[in-house]
Scaffold this motif. Sequence first.
Motif, PDB file in Angstrom:
ATOM      1  N   TYR A  21       3.534  -8.800 -10.040  1.00  0.00           N
ATOM      2  CA  TYR A  21       2.246  -8.777  -9.363  1.00  0.00           C
ATOM      3  C   TYR A  21       1.922  -7.351  -8.934  1.00  0.00           C
ATOM      4  CZ  TYR A  21       3.085 -13.801  -8.728  1.00  0.00           C
ATOM      5  OH  TYR A  21       3.349 -15.130  -8.926  1.00  0.00           O
ATOM      6  N   ASP A  22       0.651  -7.046  -8.931  1.00  0.00           N
ATOM      7  CA  ASP A  22       0.180  -5.766  -8.413  1.00  0.00           C
ATOM      8  C   ASP A  22       0.137  -5.882  -6.893  1.00  0.00           C
ATOM      9  OD1 ASP A  22      -1.209  -3.512  -7.591  1.00  0.00           O
ATOM     10  OD2 ASP A  22      -2.730  -3.680  -9.150  1.00  0.00           O
ATOM     11  N   ALA A  24      -1.455  -4.310  -4.802  1.00  0.00           N
ATOM     12  CA  ALA A  24      -2.816  -4.142  -4.279  1.00  0.00           C
ATOM     13  C   ALA A  24      -3.560  -5.471  -4.275  1.00  0.00           C
ATOM     14  CB  ALA A  24      -3.576  -3.115  -5.118  1.00  0.00           C
ATOM     15  N   GLU A  25      -3.086  -6.426  -5.089  1.00  0.00           N
ATOM     16  CA  GLU A  25      -3.750  -7.724  -5.195  1.00  0.00           C
ATOM     17  C   GLU A  25      -2.969  -8.859  -4.523  1.00  0.00           C
ATOM     18  OE1 GLU A  25      -4.494  -8.432  -9.316  1.00  0.00           O
ATOM     19  OE2 GLU A  25      -5.622  -6.577  -9.557  1.00  0.00           O
ATOM     20  N   VAL A  26      -1.637  -8.744  -4.490  1.00  0.00           N
ATOM     21  CA  VAL A  26      -0.779  -9.800  -3.943  1.00  0.00           C
ATOM     22  C   VAL A  26       0.216  -9.165  -2.981  1.00  0.00           C
ATOM     23  CG1 VAL A  26       0.941 -11.548  -4.511  1.00  0.00           C
ATOM     24  CG2 VAL A  26      -0.983 -11.172  -6.044  1.00  0.00           C
ATOM     25  N   SER A  27       0.278  -9.692  -1.760  1.00  0.00           N
ATOM     26  CA  SER A  27       1.230  -9.173  -0.778  1.00  0.00           C
ATOM     27  C   SER A  27       2.568  -9.889  -0.922  1.00  0.00           C
ATOM     28  CB  SER A  27       0.697  -9.368   0.638  1.00  0.00           C
ATOM     29  OG  SER A  27       0.699 -10.745   0.976  1.00  0.00           O
ATOM     30  N   THR A  30       2.224 -13.345   0.463  1.00  0.00           N
ATOM     31  CA  THR A  30       1.552 -14.243  -0.476  1.00  0.00           C
ATOM     32  C   THR A  30       2.511 -14.704  -1.564  1.00  0.00           C
ATOM     33  OG1 THR A  30      -0.567 -13.168  -0.071  1.00  0.00           O
ATOM     34  CG2 THR A  30      -0.388 -14.472  -2.078  1.00  0.00           C
ATOM     35  N   CYS A  31       3.320 -13.796  -2.065  1.00  0.00           N
ATOM     36  CA  CYS A  31       4.317 -14.148  -3.086  1.00  0.00           C
ATOM     37  C   CYS A  31       5.286 -15.180  -2.529  1.00  0.00           C
ATOM     38  CB  CYS A  31       5.063 -12.895  -3.537  1.00  0.00           C
ATOM     39  SG  CYS A  31       6.318 -13.201  -4.812  1.00  0.00           S
TER      40      CYS A  31
END
Length: 66
Positions: A21-22, A24-27, A30-31
Amino acid sequence: MLELLIIACLQDQCREFSKLYDPAEVSLLTCMMSGQSEVARWQAAYPEWQVDRWSCGERSTRAARL
């Protein structure tokens, strides 16, 4: 890069599978929160493999996985 790392076994052979995951898009949070559902989808796609464990973390750019 953030990595969802799945350790799964087929009989006596275990392997690592990862989804990147990037950040910048996924913290990381969140993961961790959506990881269980991602692992369940992965398990449904590969039913012959038995998931041993999974984790989320920052993927080291120095370590190469083959």
